[in-house]
Design a protein around this motif. Structure first.
Motif, PDB file in Angstrom:
ATOM      1  N   SER A 121      36.260  42.940  39.373  1.00 49.01           N
ATOM      2  CA  SER A 121      35.819  43.811  40.498  1.00 49.01           C
ATOM      3  C   SER A 121      34.264  44.143  39.784  1.00 49.01           C
ATOM      4  CB  SER A 121      36.601  44.837  41.260  1.00 49.01           C
ATOM      5  OG  SER A 121      36.805  45.736  40.058  1.00 49.01           O
ATOM      6  N   ASN A 173      29.450  39.419  36.014  1.00 43.94           N
ATOM      7  CA  ASN A 173      30.280  39.509  37.086  1.00 43.94           C
ATOM      8  C   ASN A 173      30.370  38.266  38.076  1.00 43.94           C
ATOM      9  OD1 ASN A 173      31.116  41.804  39.620  1.00 43.94           O
ATOM     10  ND2 ASN A 173      32.712  41.010  38.075  1.00 43.94           N
ATOM     11  N   GLN A 234      26.963  44.640  47.126  1.00 49.85           N
ATOM     12  CA  GLN A 234      28.594  44.925  46.217  1.00 49.85           C
ATOM     13  C   GLN A 234      28.499  45.399  44.956  1.00 49.85           C
ATOM     14  OE1 GLN A 234      29.173  40.919  47.250  1.00 49.85           O
ATOM     15  NE2 GLN A 234      29.613  41.423  49.362  1.00 49.85           N
ATOM     16  N   ARG A 301      31.348  36.363  50.507  1.00 52.57           N
ATOM     17  CA  ARG A 301      32.305  37.481  50.429  1.00 52.57           C
ATOM     18  C   ARG A 301      32.313  38.505  51.640  1.00 52.57           C
ATOM     19  NH1 ARG A 301      32.904  39.684  44.507  1.00 52.57           N
ATOM     20  NH2 ARG A 301      32.392  37.954  43.429  1.00 52.57           N
TER      21      ARG A 301
ATOM     22  N   SER C  77      44.610  45.542  51.161  1.00 52.39           N
ATOM     23  CA  SER C  77      44.331  44.091  50.639  1.00 52.39           C
ATOM     24  C   SER C  77      45.111  42.959  51.451  1.00 52.39           C
ATOM     25  CB  SER C  77      44.177  43.983  49.186  1.00 52.39           C
ATOM     26  OG  SER C  77      43.392  45.124  48.499  1.00 52.39           O
ATOM     27  N   TRP C 205      40.280  44.162  47.404  1.00 51.10           N
ATOM     28  CA  TRP C 205      40.664  44.902  46.515  1.00 51.10           C
ATOM     29  C   TRP C 205      39.472  45.602  45.499  1.00 51.10           C
ATOM     30  CZ3 TRP C 205      45.861  45.638  44.925  1.00 51.10           C
ATOM     31  CH2 TRP C 205      46.016  46.013  43.439  1.00 51.10           C
ATOM     32  N   SER C 206      38.462  44.843  45.630  1.00 49.41           N
ATOM     33  CA  SER C 206      37.264  45.118  45.125  1.00 49.41           C
ATOM     34  C   SER C 206      36.556  46.351  45.657  1.00 49.41           C
ATOM     35  CB  SER C 206      36.022  44.307  44.840  1.00 49.41           C
ATOM     36  OG  SER C 206      36.827  43.121  44.195  1.00 49.41           O
ATOM     37  N   GLN C 207      36.813  46.736  46.961  1.00 47.30           N
ATOM     38  CA  GLN C 207      36.336  47.808  47.795  1.00 47.30           C
ATOM     39  C   GLN C 207      35.953  49.082  47.292  1.00 47.30           C
ATOM     40  OE1 GLN C 207      34.194  47.476  50.656  1.00 47.30           O
ATOM     41  NE2 GLN C 207      34.720  45.381  50.408  1.00 47.30           N
ATOM     42  N   TYR C 208      34.504  49.457  47.007  1.00 50.66           N
ATOM     43  CA  TYR C 208      34.283  50.683  46.395  1.00 50.66           C
ATOM     44  C   TYR C 208      33.653  51.814  47.401  1.00 50.66           C
ATOM     45  CZ  TYR C 208      32.816  53.512  42.483  1.00 50.66           C
ATOM     46  OH  TYR C 208      32.406  54.543  41.396  1.00 50.66           O
ATOM     47  N   GLN C 224      39.679  50.644  43.146  1.00 49.24           N
ATOM     48  CA  GLN C 224      38.366  50.977  42.380  1.00 49.24           C
ATOM     49  C   GLN C 224      37.868  52.410  42.220  1.00 49.24           C
ATOM     50  OE1 GLN C 224      37.478  48.342  40.987  1.00 49.24           O
ATOM     51  NE2 GLN C 224      39.022  47.360  42.288  1.00 49.24           N
TER      52      GLN C 224
END
Lengths: 301, 440, 275
Positions: A121, A173, A234, A301, C77, C205-208, C224
């Motif tokens: 991430s 990334n 993102q 995404r 997720s 899963w990467s959501q911030y 995160q």
């Protein structure tokens, strides 16, 4: 785009399609369109933090933004950052994909080895790169100091350096993702084209520029757009973890400035105006991408 | 016969229902209140311990303490919760959020609470410079909780190494410059001094010399509409810092606690930083740590160092029972043993005089002089002028960014100090006037 | 022949070097996660792995209550990915197999969604969550993400390649559209479903930013933000050893998902890159 459906495949079910699309449309309208419209309206007002008072200010939020040097800096930082991620990222990924696109043993291993970073991430990437570049104690400042005879690399006090570091981290990334798509695109180029160019006596550079690259343009356009969305939005986690938009406003890219104004400075009018400006920019990019993309897999995404 | 059975069934049912409801009624429900705070890490652990003890000693109440992120995040979440009517009973707001809270219409001033629950309270038991910060017209609006200030940390070992007396740290900026030159020329360190919270250090410098930071008595008599940072004093301060930077003595260390690492690693010899870093710095530094008052500019009046940290605010619209619980907790925090526990665990000042007395009596300060330094600085300064009490501004958070940018640009030579301060003042004034207009 | 081998050998050298360079940051993070707090601050920086990996992982786990964080993030997720897939399948099916008024709105709708990423509507969406009392609920973390035009376009693309005979045959057999959809079309879409699952799972899963603003309590924290909380230290220099241990553990589930489904993932992408 043209679906040629002359006759109904399943006649006699007039309501079914509506039921099928209802959930998606409902979510889009309720959670995307309505808030967006509220954003538009909100951009013409200014209110207190606690919402006790709201006044109409017309275009004042916009004029302030567009004439504020802070906003200009933010926009420039974003352009530099996004530009780096897009150009350097795609160039490097394409080079690696090209290298991978050979009949060599262990191709499977390499594919895994290059793609797995897609699972990292932005926030995790930010943490790792923050570690590596930690001033005074990090490994990269150490190496630089050793090689340069003592130059102290301190991104916390050096704006342009900070922007460079986050750009590198963000590009890193996205490498896995870009490589996967480029590889697929390369593998879709029919051998005959390459071979015939070879037969015609073209060297590898020529072959690449005249044949490979143009044939990759759908993939390239697509990846440019995806990387742009990534660099605009993102990466928020990465910036928040590494620099909080600092030092000064060096890495205060548009999305981060928006967040700050909305949630730290509690200035909802300014934040809404920024939202709309970003919307305009992204819409233009989306339209451009649509023009270039005829038939496209949109694995955005 | 049938009627009898039905009657008995009804009675039986009623008895059963009654029995089920009885426990509900008999068991007095605990009064629940929530408290949102921003104390993480080891400070958070002390919070949890205090809350646990409070709940244990007050069985009628249940206080739930929630860590809701940084001060900014806590503030944002509080506002959203308030607007959706789900705000906690108590919230910890940083000192620069004071004006926002005062203008919010969302809080009950703390001085009104004893009256609302039918009690009286002696406000004189609290440490005056601290209550001054959070009072308007002599009335306290929020309960002091974690207060700190800044002081000068220095590396005694490096001092000795450079041939300076480790027990004679600099008292003035002129002395600091002298010591700095010696430290560099002796090869002890490449750079000498850095700041934690550089924006706060600027505000501290103003208050320490009794200089107003903003108009309307530092925003305490009425809403501030202009900052006064780009006058003669401010320009002099930034010019000094810029010169020190050029001489290699001062090195800009980033915001907040970013400079701590360099100090702990022995790369700089002095650090102007929050007193709340003391425990962490002493633990993480392999050398002898000394502390002293902030250096002064000679020829200027004497003020005081400003209170930093945060305080506790009480949300409006609570039931009488909830207010009783809240007040019980606020009183609990004022108990000397609790205040001492908080101080010892975190390094923040005890807010009540009785706790200070306890600490003095048990010789706490003589065990580690450093803890005394900060306290003495606050207690020995002026407390009667608005300038020495600290500035109050609505858009304080943003203005701090402008201060930081001004410092960065002056120190790096990008702008002259006056130009940098003018730029910051211009931006700050616009925000201040926006804020004031909205409040009308 | 020899030059061929040379060339291949050279390619391998170059490729392995590239792999090492690109993977170095993670390798270094792994090394640091095995050190103690002081070792992580050694100067010159230490490259020899230590023995503290497990204690560091435990400390990180405890500090941010990772068990709970894993659970919440996993549910959000996987759950959101599944719902997105279902909704996309349904919408794509409708658009490709039926004529109905409003069909032409598909593209504008997808364009809108691409032009309205979260930041463009962040404050009102946040306030909407507050007014629904959805702050700190699974609903806030999932509902706004349920519509996936990526998914819709993906499946639509795929369905357009499905020959008409299939649905004709089904109809002749007396199957209604839903039967056909569930029993024939969806199984056919397996590869794309798996590929989309990978993408959406990793995305969630990467959501911030979103979890940052809609969750305030520790027990609804997403991964995160957990990493952010690990790094957030008040007055001391960051404990990189613990932070890295936590970060690496946080990276494992999406990595696992990617590895599990990577064949389908690669196939799906390859399929889409072709005409």
């Amino acid at each position: 785009m043209a679906d040629n459906i002359e006759e109904e495949r399943f006649p006699g079910h007039p309501l079914l399609p509506y039921i099928l699309i209802l959930p998606s449309v409902a979510v889009i309208v309720v959670f995307l369109v309505v808030p967006f419209l509220q954003s538009v309206i909100g951009s013409f007002f200014r209110s207190t933090a606690f919402g006790t008072k709201t006044v109409y200010v017309g275009l004042d939020n916009y004029t302030r933004l567009l004439t504020a040097s802070d906003y200009h800096n933010s926009a420039i930082a974003t352009l530099l950052f996004a530009g780096f991620v897009m150009v350097v990222g795609l160039a490097v990924s394409l080079a690696i994909a090209h290298l991978l696109n050979q009949k060599i043993r262990g191709l499977g291993f390499y594919q895994v080895a290059f793609i797995w970073t897609y699972a990292i991430s932005p926030a995790a990437a930010g943490a790792i790169w923050a570690l590596m570049f930690a001033p005074s104690t990090g490994i990269v400042p150490f190496i630089v100091a050793a090689l340069s005879g003592g130059y102290l690399l301190n991104w916390m006090t050096n704006g342009p350096l900070a922007l460079l570091v986050v750009s590198i981290a963000a590009t890193w990334n996205m490498l896995g993702y870009n490589i996967v798509f480029f590889l697929a695109g390369l593998q879709n180029i029919p051998e005959e084209f390459i071979d015939s160019a070879r037969v015609d006596g073209a060297g590898p550079w020529r072959t690449f520029w005249d044949i490979t690259f143009p044939m990759l343009s759908p993939t390239t356009t697509f990846l440019l757009f995806v990387n742009m969305i990534y660099a605009f939005f993102q990466v928020f986690g990465l910036i928040d973890i590494m620099t909080h938009g600092g030092p000064g406003d060096a890495t205060n890219i548009l999305i981060y400035k928006l967040y700050r104004d909305a949630f730290l400075y509690l200035d909802s009018g300014a934040a809404s105006a920024q939202s709309i400006i970003v919307f305009v920019v992204i819409s233009m990019a989306a339209v451009v991408q649509l023009r270039f993309a005829t038939r496209r897999a949109i694995y955005a995404r | 016969m049938l009627i009898n059975i039905r009657r008995w069934l009804m009675i039986g049912l009623a008895l059963i229902l009654g029995a089920c409801l009885m426990p509900e009624v008999a068991l007095a429900k605990k009064i629940e209140i929530t408290w949102w705070h921003a104390m993480s890490g080891s400070n958070g652990k002390v919070v949890d311990a205090i809350v646990k003890d409070f709940n244990a000693t007050h069985p009628d109440f249940e206080l739930k303490a929630l860590y809701t992120g940084s001060y900014e995040e806590t503030m944002t979440k509080y506002i959203a919760a308030y607007r959706s009517r789900t705000a906690p009973s108590l919230v910890q707001v940083y000192e620069i959020g004071t004006q926002q809270m005062l203008s919010s219409g969302a809080v009950i001033p703390v001085h009104e609470i004893p009256g609302m629950v039918g009690e009286s309270w002696d406000w004189a038991q609290y440490v005056i410079p601290i209550t001054n910060y959070y009072s308007t017209d002599g009335k306290l609006w929020s309960m002091p909780f974690n207060s700190s200030t800044t002081m000068l940390y220095y590396n005694k070992d490096l001092y000795a190494k450079a041939g300076l007396d480790p027990n004679k740290p600099p008292k003035t900026w002129a002395e600091l410059e002298e010591h700095g030159k010696k430290l560099i020329s002796s090869g002890a360190v490449p750079h000498v001094l850095s700041f934690g919270w550089p924006d706060w250090q600027l505000e501290q410098t103003f208050a320490a010399h009794d200089q107003l930071f903003a108009n309307n008595e530092n925003g305490r008599k009425g809403l501030a509409t202009k900052v006064l940072i780009n006058g003669e004093f401010g320009t002099m301060v930034l010019t000094t810092w810029a010169r020190l930077a050029k001489e290699g003595i001062f090195i800009y260390g980033g915001p907040e606690y970013a400079a701590n690492a360099a100090f702990q690693a022995g790369q700089i010899a002095m650090l102007m930083q929050s007193t709340s870093s003391l425990a962490g710095i002493e633990k993480g530094s392999p050398f002898k740590v000394g502390t002293t008052f902030l250096p002064r500019f000679e020829g200027y009046p004497s003020g005081n160092s400003v209170i930093g940290g945060a305080s506790l605010w009480v949300t409006k619209g609570q039931s009488k029972d909830e207010l009783r619980a809240v007040w019980a907790f606020l009183k609990y925090l004022g108990r000397p043993e609790v205040a001492v526990q908080w101080h010892k665990g975190t390094g923040y000042f005890p807010s009540v005089n009785s706790a200070v007395q306890t600490l003095l009596d048990e010789g706490w300060f003589s065990k580690d002089q450093n803890y005394l330094t900060a306290f003495l600085q606050i207690l020995s300064g002026r407390r009667d002028t608005a300038a020495a009490t600290g500035v109050r501004m609505g858009p304080f958070v943003q203005i701090r960014e402008f201060e930081r940018t001004a410092i960065e640009k002056s120190v790096s030579g990008q702008l002259t100090p006056k130009a940098a301060l003018d730029e910051a003042a211009r931006k700050a004034d616009q925000l201040l006037s926006d804020f004031a207009k909205l409040q009308q | 022949m020899a030059s061929r081998l040379w060339k291949e050998g050279a390619s391998h050298v170059v490729l392995i070097t590239l792999v090492l360079i690109i993977t170095f940051p993670v390798i270094y993070a792994l090394i640091v996660s095995t050190l103690t707090y002081q070792q992580a601050y050694e100067f010159p920086p230490r490259l020899i792995p230590g023995t503290e990996l497990w204690p560091n992982v435990l400390e990180a786990w405890e500090r941010i209550n990772m068990g709970r964080v894993f659970f919440v993030t996993g549910v959000v997720s996987a759950g959101t990915a599944v719902v997105k897939i279902v909704l996309s399948l349904m919408a794509a099916f409708a658009y490709t197999h039926f004529k109905f008024r409003g069909r032409a709105l598909l593209f504008p709708l997808t364009m809108i969604t691409q032009m309205l990423p979260l930041p463009v509507r962040i404050l009102p969406t946040f306030e909407m969550m507050a007014s629904f009392h959805w702050i700190n609920t699974y609903s806030a973390l999932t509902f706004p993400f349920f519509a996936s035009t990526t998914g819709i376009l993906l499946f639509r693309q795929f369905y357009m390649t499905v020959p008409r005979d299939l649905s004709d045959a089904a109809r002749v057999d007396g199957a209604g559209p839903l039967r056909y959809f569930i029993q024939i079309l969806i199984p056919l879409s397996r590869t794309n479903i798996a590929a989309l699952f990978v993408i959406e799972f990793i995305f969630m899963w990467s959501q911030y930013l979103w979890p940052l603003i809609v969750t305030t309590t520790a027990d609804m924290r997403m991964m995160q933000i957990g990493i952010k909380m690990l790094i957030a230290t008040d007055q001391i220099a960051p404990a990189w050893n613990v932070i890295m241990a936590g970060t690496i553990v946080a990276m494992l589930p999406p990595l696992l998902v990617l590895m599990l489904f990577r064949k389908s993932f690669a196939e799906g992408i390859a399929m889409q890159s072709q005409k």
